[in-house]
Motif scaffolding. Sequence first.
Motif, PDB file in Angstrom:
ATOM      1  N   ASN A  55       0.839  -1.207   0.000  1.00  0.00           N
ATOM      2  CA  ASN A  55       0.000   0.000   0.000  1.00  0.00           C
ATOM      3  C   ASN A  55       0.872   1.255   0.000  1.00  0.00           C
ATOM      4  N   GLU A  56       0.421   2.271  -0.750  1.00  0.00           N
ATOM      5  CA  GLU A  56       1.196   3.518  -0.874  1.00  0.00           C
ATOM      6  C   GLU A  56       0.538   4.637  -0.054  1.00  0.00           C
ATOM      7  N   TYR A  57       1.352   5.435   0.617  1.00  0.00           N
ATOM      8  CA  TYR A  57       0.823   6.517   1.472  1.00  0.00           C
ATOM      9  C   TYR A  57       1.498   7.846   1.159  1.00  0.00           C
ATOM     10  N   ILE A  58       0.724   8.920   1.177  1.00  0.00           N
ATOM     11  CA  ILE A  58       1.318  10.253   1.308  1.00  0.00           C
ATOM     12  C   ILE A  58       1.494  10.433   2.814  1.00  0.00           C
ATOM     13  N   ASP A  59       2.707  10.679   3.226  1.00  0.00           N
ATOM     14  CA  ASP A  59       3.052  10.575   4.644  1.00  0.00           C
ATOM     15  C   ASP A  59       3.119  11.944   5.325  1.00  0.00           C
ATOM     16  N   TYR A  60       2.357  12.101   6.410  1.00  0.00           N
ATOM     17  CA  TYR A  60       2.438  13.332   7.200  1.00  0.00           C
ATOM     18  C   TYR A  60       3.045  13.070   8.575  1.00  0.00           C
ATOM     19  N   SER A  61       3.739  11.922   8.712  1.00  0.00           N
ATOM     20  CA  SER A  61       4.499  11.703   9.959  1.00  0.00           C
ATOM     21  C   SER A  61       5.909  12.262   9.782  1.00  0.00           C
ATOM     22  N   CYS A  62       6.409  12.179   8.539  1.00  0.00           N
ATOM     23  CA  CYS A  62       7.797  12.584   8.249  1.00  0.00           C
ATOM     24  C   CYS A  62       8.744  11.979   9.295  1.00  0.00           C
ATOM     25  N   ALA A  63       8.436  10.711   9.658  1.00  0.00           N
ATOM     26  CA  ALA A  63       9.243   9.997  10.660  1.00  0.00           C
ATOM     27  C   ALA A  63       9.226  10.724  12.005  1.00  0.00           C
ATOM     28  N   TYR A  64       8.118  11.419  12.304  1.00  0.00           N
ATOM     29  CA  TYR A  64       7.988  12.270  13.493  1.00  0.00           C
ATOM     30  C   TYR A  64       8.979  13.427  13.444  1.00  0.00           C
ATOM     31  N   GLY A  65       9.278  13.887  12.281  1.00  0.00           N
ATOM     32  CA  GLY A  65      10.042  15.132  12.153  1.00  0.00           C
ATOM     33  C   GLY A  65      11.336  15.086  11.371  1.00  0.00           C
ATOM     34  N   ASN A 339     -10.563  21.614  13.593  1.00  0.00           N
ATOM     35  CA  ASN A 339      -9.524  22.597  13.266  1.00  0.00           C
ATOM     36  C   ASN A 339      -8.145  21.959  13.296  1.00  0.00           C
ATOM     37  N   MET A 340      -7.190  22.718  12.773  1.00  0.00           N
ATOM     38  CA  MET A 340      -5.787  22.323  12.814  1.00  0.00           C
ATOM     39  C   MET A 340      -5.081  23.397  13.636  1.00  0.00           C
ATOM     40  N   SER A 341      -4.453  23.012  14.756  1.00  0.00           N
ATOM     41  CA  SER A 341      -3.785  24.010  15.597  1.00  0.00           C
ATOM     42  C   SER A 341      -2.281  23.951  15.396  1.00  0.00           C
ATOM     43  N   GLY A 342      -1.614  25.027  15.842  1.00  0.00           N
ATOM     44  CA  GLY A 342      -0.152  25.075  15.742  1.00  0.00           C
ATOM     45  C   GLY A 342       0.299  25.669  14.418  1.00  0.00           C
ATOM     46  N   PRO A 343       1.612  25.652  14.172  1.00  0.00           N
ATOM     47  CA  PRO A 343       2.126  26.222  12.922  1.00  0.00           C
ATOM     48  C   PRO A 343       1.659  25.393  11.720  1.00  0.00           C
ATOM     49  N   ASN A 344       1.549  26.031  10.559  1.00  0.00           N
ATOM     50  CA  ASN A 344       1.119  25.306   9.356  1.00  0.00           C
ATOM     51  C   ASN A 344       2.011  24.100   9.077  1.00  0.00           C
ATOM     52  N   ALA A 345       3.308  24.256   9.336  1.00  0.00           N
ATOM     53  CA  ALA A 345       4.271  23.209   8.989  1.00  0.00           C
ATOM     54  C   ALA A 345       4.218  22.018   9.942  1.00  0.00           C
ATOM     55  N   ILE A 346       3.570  22.210  11.125  1.00  0.00           N
ATOM     56  CA  ILE A 346       3.555  21.153  12.154  1.00  0.00           C
ATOM     57  C   ILE A 346       2.157  21.110  12.770  1.00  0.00           C
ATOM     58  N   PRO A 347       1.138  20.721  11.996  1.00  0.00           N
ATOM     59  CA  PRO A 347      -0.239  20.871  12.493  1.00  0.00           C
ATOM     60  C   PRO A 347      -0.719  19.702  13.363  1.00  0.00           C
ATOM     61  N   PHE A 348      -1.695  20.001  14.212  1.00  0.00           N
ATOM     62  CA  PHE A 348      -2.370  18.973  15.017  1.00  0.00           C
ATOM     63  C   PHE A 348      -3.845  19.024  14.643  1.00  0.00           C
ATOM     64  N   MET A 380       1.451  16.487  13.368  1.00  0.00           N
ATOM     65  CA  MET A 380       1.979  15.898  12.131  1.00  0.00           C
ATOM     66  C   MET A 380       3.029  16.859  11.565  1.00  0.00           C
ATOM     67  N   PHE A 381       3.634  16.492  10.452  1.00  0.00           N
ATOM     68  CA  PHE A 381       4.704  17.319   9.880  1.00  0.00           C
ATOM     69  C   PHE A 381       4.527  17.425   8.363  1.00  0.00           C
ATOM     70  N   LEU A 382       4.779  18.614   7.840  1.00  0.00           N
ATOM     71  CA  LEU A 382       4.879  18.812   6.395  1.00  0.00           C
ATOM     72  C   LEU A 382       6.353  18.748   6.017  1.00  0.00           C
ATOM     73  N   SER A 383       6.615  18.413   4.757  1.00  0.00           N
ATOM     74  CA  SER A 383       7.997  18.441   4.278  1.00  0.00           C
ATOM     75  C   SER A 383       8.067  19.273   3.006  1.00  0.00           C
ATOM     76  N   ALA A 384       9.295  19.594   2.619  1.00  0.00           N
ATOM     77  CA  ALA A 384       9.478  20.351   1.382  1.00  0.00           C
ATOM     78  C   ALA A 384       9.257  19.468   0.164  1.00  0.00           C
ATOM     79  N   ALA A 385       9.096  18.150   0.384  1.00  0.00           N
ATOM     80  CA  ALA A 385       8.858  17.246  -0.748  1.00  0.00           C
ATOM     81  C   ALA A 385       7.368  17.124  -1.075  1.00  0.00           C
ATOM     82  N   HIS A 386       6.499  17.520  -0.153  1.00  0.00           N
ATOM     83  CA  HIS A 386       5.060  17.487  -0.463  1.00  0.00           C
ATOM     84  C   HIS A 386       4.772  18.524  -1.540  1.00  0.00           C
ATOM     85  N   THR A 387       4.092  18.108  -2.602  1.00  0.00           N
ATOM     86  CA  THR A 387       3.772  19.046  -3.675  1.00  0.00           C
ATOM     87  C   THR A 387       2.332  19.550  -3.499  1.00  0.00           C
ATOM     88  N   GLU A 388       1.997  20.590  -4.270  1.00  0.00           N
ATOM     89  CA  GLU A 388       0.615  21.087  -4.210  1.00  0.00           C
ATOM     90  C   GLU A 388      -0.347  19.978  -4.622  1.00  0.00           C
TER      91      GLU A 388
END
Length: 411
Positions: A55-65, A339-348, A380-388
Amino acid sequence: MAYTFTQSRELFQRAARVIPQGIYGHFNPSTTIPGSYPYFISRAKGPRFWDVDGNEYIDYSCAYGPMILGYAHDRVDEAFATQARKGTATMPPSTLLIDLAEKMVEVNDCADWAMFAKNGADTTSWALVLARGYRRRNKIVLANGGYHGTQPWAGSNHTGISPADRADIIMVPWGDLDSFQRIVDENKGQIAGAMFTPYHHPVFEQQVLPAPGYWQGMRRICDENDIVLMIDDVRAGWRLDIKGSAHYFGFKPDLACYCKAIANGYPISALVGTDKMRIVASKAFQTGSYWNNSPEMAAALACIDEMQKIDAAGICDARGLQLRRGLEECAAARGLQFNMSGPNAIPFLHFTNEKNFKRAQLFCKECSLHGVFFFWHHNMFLSAAHTEDDIRKTVDVADRAFKTVKEHFGG
Ligand SMILES: Cc1ncc(COP(=O)(O)O)c(C=O)c1O
């Protein structure tokens, strides 16, 4: 078609026979709802991973950072591999030690010097030692719900801890200047240092950003009372600002701890400090078997350079904003309180009308079963590899998951 986890389940049974909990730490089974998530992965690339069932996933754990540039990043991996061919753990160290310390001092707003270790907990423990050594006092102030690692003083573990381990630790609410001032007044001349995360990111709770003036107030109280101000930037570091989260929030700590995203997944952490902490840092003996490993230093140099070049923090913020807006709009359109709280790059993510996480668990399960790796108990975490386009696909999956939540809970 919803994903299934046949291989994952079989492997987990094998693991449980020889490993306490089967999987320990962050991804132990108590944080996952059975049947919601894969237990083991087979490979990862960019913002995606593939589990052992294919199974393939778009990952928002980014290995927990740690993953910030994308899994298996060619430039960082090549830097690591090239250096590894020249030797790994050596004594004396390679010149990359100097290159990396210079780089940290160049990019980091509060760094006059840098030293390196392996894990975030190495640096937070080390910072405490320096604060106590510098001030020749014992007491340390931490925030309720803050996480600084699993070491006994940090209080994240209850098993096997003696009261003496935390005898000199004082807890205050995060973000509450009055409480901090009161504790300082009650313990006049006894507090060596205060360690806080740059914004509050407790587990199981909404994240809290600092109120205007909060950090400047903390800095003032620490200066007035000779308290070493320590920032634990292990989790947020590099994702908010290449110059450090303290720079992002407009203040200068005396010591700052970095790890996670510093080398895109290779094991290295850094403690940086201002000049006033330099002498105590040279007196307090600290070392570790792998602390001088040069391949991780090469990876960190490549990663920091790449983060600077592409403005990784800016991309994480932009993608995080797109995700936040997409999810909040879909949820609102379906009549859900979310809602999503915290910074955009590290949302909860959070359903605001529940305390038991039932909606969040169903939502994350539905996302996971359709290729989006979200979780409900931790940021969760965003990365610079996530595309629009990745974010658009994510929002589509999330919208269907919100529909299921609405059907199940009614609101
Ligand atoms: C804020 C913070 N501090 C310290 C740590 C401990 O880092 P490590 O697990 O690398 O020891 C973590 C780990 O998640 C963290 O998030």
